[in-house]
Design a protein around this motif. Structure first.
Motif, PDB file in Angstrom:
ATOM      1  N   ALA A   8     -59.130 -29.134 -94.720  1.00 39.43           N
ATOM      2  CA  ALA A   8     -60.187 -28.589 -95.580  1.00 39.43           C
ATOM      3  C   ALA A   8     -60.122 -27.068 -95.610  1.00 39.43           C
ATOM      4  O   ALA A   8     -60.288 -26.437 -96.671  1.00 39.43           O
ATOM      5  CB  ALA A   8     -61.552 -29.065 -95.090  1.00 39.43           C
ATOM      6  N   MET A   9     -59.880 -26.448 -94.458  1.00 38.99           N
ATOM      7  CA  MET A   9     -59.786 -24.992 -94.399  1.00 38.99           C
ATOM      8  C   MET A   9     -58.597 -24.474 -95.218  1.00 38.99           C
ATOM      9  O   MET A   9     -58.654 -23.402 -95.817  1.00 38.99           O
ATOM     10  CB  MET A   9     -59.632 -24.549 -92.938  1.00 38.99           C
ATOM     11  CG  MET A   9     -60.877 -24.759 -92.090  1.00 38.99           C
ATOM     12  SD  MET A   9     -62.227 -23.632 -92.535  1.00 38.99           S
ATOM     13  CE  MET A   9     -61.609 -22.094 -91.877  1.00 38.99           C
ATOM     14  N   MET A  10     -57.525 -25.242 -95.233  1.00 38.83           N
ATOM     15  CA  MET A  10     -56.314 -24.842 -95.949  1.00 38.83           C
ATOM     16  C   MET A  10     -56.344 -25.261 -97.422  1.00 38.83           C
ATOM     17  O   MET A  10     -55.444 -24.916 -98.198  1.00 38.83           O
ATOM     18  CB  MET A  10     -55.081 -25.470 -95.276  1.00 38.83           C
ATOM     19  CG  MET A  10     -54.857 -24.971 -93.867  1.00 38.83           C
ATOM     20  SD  MET A  10     -53.478 -25.833 -93.059  1.00 38.83           S
ATOM     21  CE  MET A  10     -52.097 -25.290 -94.070  1.00 38.83           C
ATOM     22  N   GLY A  11     -57.391 -26.009 -97.783  1.00 37.93           N
ATOM     23  CA  GLY A  11     -57.495 -26.450 -99.168  1.00 37.93           C
ATOM     24  C   GLY A  11     -56.522 -27.559 -99.507  1.00 37.93           C
ATOM     25  O   GLY A  11     -56.136 -27.725-100.671  1.00 37.93           O
ATOM     26  N   VAL A  12     -56.138 -28.317 -98.479  1.00 42.87           N
ATOM     27  CA  VAL A  12     -55.183 -29.406 -98.662  1.00 42.87           C
ATOM     28  C   VAL A  12     -55.924 -30.728 -98.604  1.00 42.87           C
ATOM     29  O   VAL A  12     -56.705 -30.968 -97.686  1.00 42.87           O
ATOM     30  CB  VAL A  12     -54.079 -29.370 -97.583  1.00 42.87           C
ATOM     31  CG1 VAL A  12     -53.131 -30.554 -97.768  1.00 42.87           C
ATOM     32  CG2 VAL A  12     -53.325 -28.049 -97.649  1.00 42.87           C
ATOM     33  N   LYS A  13     -55.685 -31.591 -99.558  1.00 39.77           N
ATOM     34  CA  LYS A  13     -56.292 -32.914 -99.533  1.00 39.77           C
ATOM     35  C   LYS A  13     -55.483 -33.870 -98.668  1.00 39.77           C
ATOM     36  O   LYS A  13     -54.259 -33.907 -98.739  1.00 39.77           O
ATOM     37  CB  LYS A  13     -56.386 -33.493-100.958  1.00 39.77           C
ATOM     38  CG  LYS A  13     -57.378 -32.770-101.845  1.00 39.77           C
ATOM     39  CD  LYS A  13     -57.493 -33.468-103.192  1.00 39.77           C
ATOM     40  CE  LYS A  13     -58.525 -32.760-104.060  1.00 39.77           C
ATOM     41  NZ  LYS A  13     -58.667 -33.439-105.395  1.00 39.77           N
ATOM     42  N   ILE A  65     -62.062 -29.336 -84.114  1.00 34.43           N
ATOM     43  CA  ILE A  65     -61.105 -28.807 -85.099  1.00 34.43           C
ATOM     44  C   ILE A  65     -59.956 -29.809 -85.202  1.00 34.43           C
ATOM     45  O   ILE A  65     -58.919 -29.695 -84.554  1.00 34.43           O
ATOM     46  CB  ILE A  65     -60.601 -27.402 -84.697  1.00 34.43           C
ATOM     47  CG1 ILE A  65     -61.778 -26.420 -84.646  1.00 34.43           C
ATOM     48  CG2 ILE A  65     -59.559 -26.897 -85.693  1.00 34.43           C
ATOM     49  CD1 ILE A  65     -61.415 -25.029 -84.151  1.00 34.43           C
ATOM     50  N   ASP A  66     -60.182 -30.839 -86.007  1.00 35.78           N
ATOM     51  CA  ASP A  66     -59.222 -31.923 -86.149  1.00 35.78           C
ATOM     52  C   ASP A  66     -58.408 -31.751 -87.438  1.00 35.78           C
ATOM     53  O   ASP A  66     -58.538 -30.748 -88.158  1.00 35.78           O
ATOM     54  CB  ASP A  66     -59.931 -33.279 -86.135  1.00 35.78           C
ATOM     55  CG  ASP A  66     -61.022 -33.387 -87.187  1.00 35.78           C
ATOM     56  OD1 ASP A  66     -61.087 -32.517 -88.085  1.00 35.78           O
ATOM     57  OD2 ASP A  66     -61.832 -34.333 -87.115  1.00 35.78           O
ATOM     58  N   LYS A  67     -57.603 -32.733 -87.736  1.00 31.48           N
ATOM     59  CA  LYS A  67     -56.721 -32.674 -88.904  1.00 31.48           C
ATOM     60  C   LYS A  67     -57.517 -32.517 -90.198  1.00 31.48           C
ATOM     61  O   LYS A  67     -57.159 -31.738 -91.088  1.00 31.48           O
ATOM     62  CB  LYS A  67     -55.867 -33.937 -88.961  1.00 31.48           C
ATOM     63  CG  LYS A  67     -54.841 -33.947 -90.088  1.00 31.48           C
ATOM     64  CD  LYS A  67     -53.996 -35.212 -90.023  1.00 31.48           C
ATOM     65  CE  LYS A  67     -52.971 -35.214 -91.151  1.00 31.48           C
ATOM     66  NZ  LYS A  67     -52.118 -36.439 -91.101  1.00 31.48           N
ATOM     67  N   ARG A  68     -58.642 -33.242 -90.289  1.00 30.24           N
ATOM     68  CA  ARG A  68     -59.471 -33.175 -91.500  1.00 30.24           C
ATOM     69  C   ARG A  68     -60.048 -31.770 -91.690  1.00 30.24           C
ATOM     70  O   ARG A  68     -60.061 -31.231 -92.796  1.00 30.24           O
ATOM     71  CB  ARG A  68     -60.595 -34.214 -91.412  1.00 30.24           C
ATOM     72  CG  ARG A  68     -61.456 -34.304 -92.671  1.00 30.24           C
ATOM     73  CD  ARG A  68     -62.522 -35.385 -92.501  1.00 30.24           C
ATOM     74  NE  ARG A  68     -61.914 -36.689 -92.322  1.00 30.24           N
ATOM     75  CZ  ARG A  68     -61.498 -37.474 -93.316  1.00 30.24           C
ATOM     76  NH1 ARG A  68     -61.618 -37.053 -94.567  1.00 30.24           N
ATOM     77  NH2 ARG A  68     -60.974 -38.648 -93.072  1.00 30.24           N
TER      78      ARG A  68
END
Length: 273
Positions: free
Chosen positions: A267-272, A260-263
């Motif tokens: 992605a889970m938060m819908g942030v690019k 469970i890294d930054k990427r």
């Protein structure tokens, strides 16, 4: 490393194909012997699963037979007799060491599916004796075809089953009394009994529909995040193999915290990123 199906052409008793991205199919392919295993066969079997597991593009491995007559009739007795014959002139210590190493090598190869990260789905059909149950006990998911004939057959030839079924089946079935009976008599039982015991999760009418079913299940699994697939398979396998719940919790905490890294979070938060 990303292998193509061509890399598996050398294994002449197996057909190894890519069904779709992430999903591979290993088929036993020696119908003349009802897929009986010689030493060459079981060593190649271990190599195939090790190779597939090392390939980062493989998420799920299906296992079945090309023949409607059998998944496997078990050990190739001609090959086994030749192995036993090598120890005839040895003294007791030499014979013990020879046979012990042979059995341990055999166990290591056949139990490869239980050790690897990649989940496996086995389709069991026709004659499925002896070694077939050792193999099946190592698969993540087991499915049977109507008319399958199971037997822990080794006791009928005068030996105790020694490649894993006696060690793995107690954790996989829900009736230990029935397991004792099947193992001590070497009797033949079918798909309905295997389902009642909890050994298989589904019974299909024939080999063709069975193959289609395991492809559907395999495709469903393969579409998930690979590290989540691996972590799930490994966690259940560890507990099945006797690991404590507390250690299992520690292991999965480490696994998920690692992945469970930054990427992933972005992605889970819908942030690019």
């Amino acid at each position: 490393m990303v292998e193509s199906a061509e890399a598996y052409k050398q294994y002449d008793e197996f057909v190894v194909t890519e069904v779709e991205s992430g999903l591979w199919h290993v088929q036993l392919n020696n119908p003349k012997t009802l897929n009986a295993f010689s030493e060459t066969t079981w060593r190649q079997y271990g190599e195939i699963f090790t190779k597939l597991d090392a390939d980062p593009e493989v998420n799920v491995i299906l296992v079945s037979s090309t023949s409607p007559r059998a998944f496997s009739s078990g050990l190739n007795l001609k090959s086994a007799i030749a192995t036993f014959g090598q120890s005839v002139d040895m003294n007791n210590e030499e014979r013990y060491n020879h046979m012990h190493q042979h059995i341990r090598d055999f166990q290591h190869c056949i139990t490869t599916p239980a050790r690897i990260n990649t989940p496996t789905i086995g389709l069991l059909n026709g004659v499925s004796y002896g070694l077939a149950l050792d193999m099946a006990a190592c698969y993540t998911i087991r499915v049977a075809v109507e008319g399958v004939k199971f037997s822990i057959r080794e006791i009928k030839i005068g030996i105790s089953a020694d490649i894993g079924s006696l060690q793995r089946l107690p954790a996989l079935v829900n009736n230990k009394s029935a397991l004792y009976q099947h193992a001590l008599t070497g009797d033949i039982f079918g798909a309905d009994e295997a389902f009642r015991l909890g050994f298989v999760s589904r019974v299909l009418p024939d080999l063709e529909s069975g193959v289609e079913y395991i492809k559907e299940v395999g495709s469903d699994i393969a579409g998930n995040q690979q590290w989540a697939i691996y972590g799930t398979k490994k966690s259940i396998q560890e507990i099945t193999d006797g690991l404590s719940v507390e250690q299992g919790l520690k292991n999965i905490a480490h696994h998920n915290a690692t992945h469970i890294d930054k990427r992933f979070i972005s992605a889970m938060m819908g942030v690019k990123l």
